[in-house]
Design a protein around this motif. Sequence first.
Motif, short mmCIF file in Angstrom:
data_model
loop_
_atom_site.label_atom_id
_atom_site.label_comp_id
_atom_site.label_asym_id
_atom_site.label_seq_id
_atom_site.Cartn_x
_atom_site.Cartn_y
_atom_site.Cartn_z
N MET A 1 -3.22 50.94 -3.30
CA MET A 1 -2.09 50.08 -3.53
C MET A 1 -2.07 49.64 -4.99
O MET A 1 -3.06 49.16 -5.50
N THR A 2 -0.92 49.77 -5.54
CA THR A 2 -0.75 49.36 -6.94
C THR A 2 -0.27 47.91 -7.00
O THR A 2 0.28 47.40 -6.02
N PRO A 3 -0.49 47.28 -8.12
CA PRO A 3 0.00 45.89 -8.26
C PRO A 3 1.53 45.81 -8.12
O PRO A 3 2.05 44.81 -7.62
N GLU A 4 2.24 46.85 -8.56
CA GLU A 4 3.70 46.85 -8.44
C GLU A 4 4.12 46.88 -6.98
O GLU A 4 5.08 46.21 -6.58
N PHE A 5 3.39 47.67 -6.16
CA PHE A 5 3.71 47.72 -4.74
C PHE A 5 3.49 46.38 -4.07
O PHE A 5 4.32 45.90 -3.29
N VAL A 6 2.36 45.76 -4.36
CA VAL A 6 2.04 44.46 -3.75
C VAL A 6 3.08 43.43 -4.16
O VAL A 6 3.56 42.64 -3.33
N THR A 7 3.47 43.44 -5.42
CA THR A 7 4.47 42.50 -5.91
C THR A 7 5.80 42.72 -5.22
O THR A 7 6.45 41.77 -4.77
N SER A 8 6.23 43.97 -5.11
CA SER A 8 7.52 44.25 -4.47
C SER A 8 7.48 43.94 -2.98
O SER A 8 8.46 43.46 -2.42
N PHE A 9 6.33 44.19 -2.33
CA PHE A 9 6.22 43.88 -0.90
C PHE A 9 6.31 42.38 -0.66
O PHE A 9 7.03 41.92 0.24
N PHE A 10 5.60 41.58 -1.46
CA PHE A 10 5.66 40.14 -1.30
C PHE A 10 7.02 39.58 -1.68
O PHE A 10 7.50 38.62 -1.07
N LEU A 11 7.68 40.19 -2.65
CA LEU A 11 9.03 39.77 -3.02
C LEU A 11 9.99 40.01 -1.85
O LEU A 11 10.82 39.15 -1.53
N GLU A 12 9.87 41.16 -1.20
CA GLU A 12 10.70 41.45 -0.03
C GLU A 12 10.40 40.49 1.12
O GLU A 12 11.31 40.03 1.82
N ALA A 13 9.13 40.16 1.32
CA ALA A 13 8.76 39.22 2.39
C ALA A 13 9.32 37.82 2.10
O ALA A 13 9.82 37.15 3.02
N ILE A 14 9.25 37.39 0.87
CA ILE A 14 9.77 36.07 0.50
C ILE A 14 11.29 36.05 0.63
O ILE A 14 11.87 35.07 1.11
N LYS A 15 11.94 37.14 0.23
CA LYS A 15 13.40 37.23 0.36
C LYS A 15 13.81 37.16 1.83
O LYS A 15 14.76 36.45 2.18
N THR A 16 13.08 37.83 2.69
CA THR A 16 13.37 37.79 4.12
C THR A 16 13.17 36.39 4.68
O THR A 16 13.97 35.90 5.48
N GLN A 78 10.16 46.82 11.38
CA GLN A 78 10.24 48.27 11.56
C GLN A 78 9.93 49.00 10.26
O GLN A 78 9.20 49.99 10.25
N ASN A 79 10.48 48.50 9.17
CA ASN A 79 10.21 49.11 7.86
C ASN A 79 8.73 49.03 7.53
O ASN A 79 8.14 49.98 7.02
N LEU A 80 8.12 47.91 7.85
CA LEU A 80 6.69 47.74 7.60
C LEU A 80 5.85 48.71 8.44
O LEU A 80 4.95 49.37 7.92
N LEU A 81 6.16 48.81 9.72
CA LEU A 81 5.36 49.66 10.60
C LEU A 81 5.61 51.15 10.36
O LEU A 81 4.68 51.96 10.47
N ILE A 82 6.83 51.52 10.03
CA ILE A 82 7.13 52.93 9.75
C ILE A 82 6.43 53.39 8.48
O ILE A 82 5.90 54.50 8.42
N ASN A 83 6.39 52.54 7.47
CA ASN A 83 5.80 52.90 6.19
C ASN A 83 4.31 52.54 6.09
O ASN A 83 3.71 52.67 5.01
N LEU A 84 3.72 52.09 7.18
CA LEU A 84 2.31 51.69 7.15
C LEU A 84 1.37 52.81 6.69
O LEU A 84 0.47 52.55 5.88
N PRO A 85 1.55 54.06 7.12
CA PRO A 85 0.65 55.11 6.61
C PRO A 85 0.72 55.32 5.09
O PRO A 85 -0.28 55.57 4.44
N THR A 86 1.91 55.15 4.53
CA THR A 86 2.03 55.29 3.08
C THR A 86 1.43 54.08 2.36
O THR A 86 0.98 54.18 1.23
#
Length: 89
Positions: A1-16, A78-86
Amino acid sequence: MTPEFVTSFFLEAIKTTILLAMPMLAVGLIVGILVSMFQAATQINEMTMVFVPKMLSVALALLFFFPWMMKLIIGFTQNLLINLPTYIR
């Protein structure tokens, strides 16, 4: 996991989270302002007069917006679980 991925994931979670909380907070704010204006006009200072209408309006907003909120959180999950392997790689 890259720092950019973690940042974008948390940004999406906060937006939700903000989108999920926004309808109830907005309705509570509007009803609170209206009741406060009524109290100022009539000079009635009763705390239950603010609390009960806000509580009822937030409950009604929750019932009204619940299908949209469920659709939003199910889509996020669903997006989280579908993309979990990646995400693991």
